[in-house]
Design a protein around this motif. Sequence first.
Motif, PDB file in Angstrom:
ATOM      1  N   THR A 111       0.805  -1.222   0.000  1.00 29.77           N
ATOM      2  CA  THR A 111       0.000   0.000   0.000  1.00 29.77           C
ATOM      3  C   THR A 111       0.841   1.277   0.000  1.00 29.77           C
ATOM      4  O   THR A 111       0.305   2.367  -0.186  1.00 29.77           O
ATOM      5  CB  THR A 111      -0.957   0.026   1.207  1.00 29.77           C
ATOM      6  OG1 THR A 111      -0.206  -0.200   2.410  1.00 29.77           O
ATOM      7  CG2 THR A 111      -2.024  -1.053   1.068  1.00 29.77           C
ATOM      8  N   ASN A 114       2.350   3.770  -5.248  1.00 23.68           N
ATOM      9  CA  ASN A 114       1.281   4.273  -6.104  1.00 23.68           C
ATOM     10  C   ASN A 114       1.639   4.006  -7.562  1.00 23.68           C
ATOM     11  O   ASN A 114       2.662   3.370  -7.867  1.00 23.68           O
ATOM     12  CB  ASN A 114       1.030   5.770  -5.842  1.00 23.68           C
ATOM     13  CG  ASN A 114       2.280   6.621  -6.048  1.00 23.68           C
ATOM     14  OD1 ASN A 114       3.176   6.268  -6.811  1.00 23.68           O
ATOM     15  ND2 ASN A 114       2.339   7.753  -5.364  1.00 23.68           N
ATOM     16  N   ASP A 115       0.814   4.500  -8.479  1.00 20.34           N
ATOM     17  CA  ASP A 115       1.030   4.222  -9.901  1.00 20.34           C
ATOM     18  C   ASP A 115       2.400   4.706 -10.376  1.00 20.34           C
ATOM     19  O   ASP A 115       3.088   4.008 -11.134  1.00 20.34           O
ATOM     20  CB  ASP A 115      -0.067   4.884 -10.738  1.00 20.34           C
ATOM     21  CG  ASP A 115      -1.414   4.199 -10.588  1.00 20.34           C
ATOM     22  OD1 ASP A 115      -1.457   3.069 -10.050  1.00 20.34           O
ATOM     23  OD2 ASP A 115      -2.428   4.793 -11.005  1.00 20.34           O
ATOM     24  N   ASP A 117       5.135   5.096  -8.635  1.00 19.58           N
ATOM     25  CA  ASP A 117       6.178   4.232  -8.087  1.00 19.58           C
ATOM     26  C   ASP A 117       6.363   2.990  -8.949  1.00 19.58           C
ATOM     27  O   ASP A 117       7.487   2.554  -9.203  1.00 19.58           O
ATOM     28  CB  ASP A 117       5.835   3.818  -6.648  1.00 19.58           C
ATOM     29  CG  ASP A 117       5.850   4.978  -5.681  1.00 19.58           C
ATOM     30  OD1 ASP A 117       6.716   5.849  -5.824  1.00 19.58           O
ATOM     31  OD2 ASP A 117       4.989   5.003  -4.787  1.00 19.58           O
ATOM     32  N   LYS A 126      -0.851   0.006 -14.175  1.00 20.37           N
ATOM     33  CA  LYS A 126      -1.243   0.767 -13.005  1.00 20.37           C
ATOM     34  C   LYS A 126      -1.425  -0.193 -11.837  1.00 20.37           C
ATOM     35  O   LYS A 126      -1.522  -1.411 -12.021  1.00 20.37           O
ATOM     36  CB  LYS A 126      -2.528   1.535 -13.285  1.00 20.37           C
ATOM     37  CG  LYS A 126      -2.353   2.663 -14.283  1.00 20.37           C
ATOM     38  CD  LYS A 126      -3.627   3.475 -14.431  1.00 20.37           C
ATOM     39  CE  LYS A 126      -3.401   4.650 -15.370  1.00 20.37           C
ATOM     40  NZ  LYS A 126      -4.634   5.478 -15.523  1.00 20.37           N
ATOM     41  N   SER A 127      -1.511   0.355 -10.631  1.00 20.45           N
ATOM     42  CA  SER A 127      -1.523  -0.489  -9.430  1.00 20.45           C
ATOM     43  C   SER A 127      -2.663  -1.506  -9.447  1.00 20.45           C
ATOM     44  O   SER A 127      -2.446  -2.685  -9.155  1.00 20.45           O
ATOM     45  CB  SER A 127      -1.595   0.378  -8.171  1.00 20.45           C
ATOM     46  OG  SER A 127      -2.703   1.245  -8.214  1.00 20.45           O
ATOM     47  N   SER A 149      -4.868  -3.657  -1.181  1.00 21.99           N
ATOM     48  CA  SER A 149      -5.393  -2.454  -0.549  1.00 21.99           C
ATOM     49  C   SER A 149      -6.914  -2.378  -0.671  1.00 21.99           C
ATOM     50  O   SER A 149      -7.518  -3.058  -1.519  1.00 21.99           O
ATOM     51  CB  SER A 149      -4.764  -1.206  -1.179  1.00 21.99           C
ATOM     52  OG  SER A 149      -5.508  -0.771  -2.305  1.00 21.99           O
ATOM     53  N   GLN A 151      -8.599  -0.278  -2.095  1.00 11.90           N
ATOM     54  CA  GLN A 151      -8.992   0.246  -3.395  1.00 11.90           C
ATOM     55  C   GLN A 151      -9.162  -0.846  -4.447  1.00 11.90           C
ATOM     56  O   GLN A 151      -9.783  -0.611  -5.488  1.00 11.90           O
ATOM     57  CB  GLN A 151      -7.975   1.289  -3.866  1.00 11.90           C
ATOM     58  CG  GLN A 151      -7.924   2.514  -2.955  1.00 11.90           C
ATOM     59  CD  GLN A 151      -6.973   3.576  -3.447  1.00 11.90           C
ATOM     60  OE1 GLN A 151      -6.510   3.530  -4.585  1.00 11.90           O
ATOM     61  NE2 GLN A 151      -6.661   4.543  -2.593  1.00 11.90           N
ATOM     62  N   TYR A 182      -0.515   5.048   0.691  1.00 13.32           N
ATOM     63  CA  TYR A 182      -1.145   5.764  -0.412  1.00 13.32           C
ATOM     64  C   TYR A 182      -2.521   5.195  -0.736  1.00 13.32           C
ATOM     65  O   TYR A 182      -3.503   5.920  -0.811  1.00 13.32           O
ATOM     66  CB  TYR A 182      -0.259   5.696  -1.673  1.00 13.32           C
ATOM     67  CG  TYR A 182       0.983   6.540  -1.577  1.00 13.32           C
ATOM     68  CD1 TYR A 182       0.923   7.920  -1.677  1.00 13.32           C
ATOM     69  CD2 TYR A 182       2.224   5.942  -1.389  1.00 13.32           C
ATOM     70  CE1 TYR A 182       2.075   8.702  -1.585  1.00 13.32           C
ATOM     71  CE2 TYR A 182       3.381   6.712  -1.302  1.00 13.32           C
ATOM     72  CZ  TYR A 182       3.300   8.090  -1.400  1.00 13.32           C
ATOM     73  OH  TYR A 182       4.435   8.848  -1.297  1.00 13.32           O
ATOM     74  N   ARG A 183      -2.576   3.887  -0.935  1.00  9.22           N
ATOM     75  CA  ARG A 183      -3.827   3.254  -1.360  1.00  9.22           C
ATOM     76  C   ARG A 183      -4.548   2.765  -0.105  1.00  9.22           C
ATOM     77  O   ARG A 183      -4.366   1.637   0.342  1.00  9.22           O
ATOM     78  CB  ARG A 183      -3.533   2.117  -2.347  1.00  9.22           C
ATOM     79  CG  ARG A 183      -2.848   2.648  -3.577  1.00  9.22           C
ATOM     80  CD  ARG A 183      -2.412   1.692  -4.651  1.00  9.22           C
ATOM     81  NE  ARG A 183      -2.632   0.297  -4.424  1.00  9.22           N
ATOM     82  CZ  ARG A 183      -1.712  -0.525  -3.924  1.00  9.22           C
ATOM     83  NH1 ARG A 183      -0.534  -0.047  -3.533  1.00  9.22           N
ATOM     84  NH2 ARG A 183      -1.964  -1.804  -3.785  1.00  9.22           N
TER      85      ARG A 183
END
Length: 230
Positions: A111, A114-115, A117, A126-127, A149, A151, A182-183
């Motif tokens: 988590t 992010n995208d 990273d 993307k993540s 996560s 999300q 982040y997520r």
Amino acid sequence: MALDVFTLNEMKDIVESIKSEVNIYKIGLQLLTSEGPEAIRYLKSHGKTVFLDLKLHEISSSVSSAIKSAGRHGVDMITVHASGGQKMMESAVEAASEFPRMKVLALTVVTGLNDQDLIDIGFSRKSQDQVIRLAQIAQRSGCHGVVASPQETEALRALLGKDMIMVTPGIRPEGGDIQDQYRIGTPAHAINSGASYIIVGRPIVQADNPEKAAKEINRQIYLVVTDIYK
């Protein structure tokens, strides 16, 4: 409950303060490298479920040996990195089969990434796309569940079905400090999205009153579960 502390005394204080609210405890790298297996032994002696979050990512033989060592300590759940590949995860599941209670959970994408990273590391996805791809490999490998996560939880539940264990870190109470995550999502959001378990650490460990913090999170979960099963 993530035991994000350094010492056994800190751990014991937390466990004692929230024992009526929490039965499953996560031991991560911080506590394990500080105090070793004694942390596991303490929790098991008090009848607690132990989630050993090692995030294993190594050659298959090393991962198998680590799984077996954890099993001998009575660990109930353990994590491997899904990015270690299908053969590694299959070896982990086979090693865990010696211990009927042990569940192997595949970590998808931590988590704290992010995208951007993922792009920096060299991934083109993307993540959420990367999480879904890794979760599908984990399921094919025979893993009992995945770690992702809040999300991604809803999409994963729809894709993987009801029997796959879904563990959700990055949980922050409404208005809480996200810190290095982040997520993220709230307890209610994660449960509503299909999480089997949520991981909460610092919002409880660093609270002025850990028992009160744990009670509030359980209250939020209870309201969601009650609404789902009306």
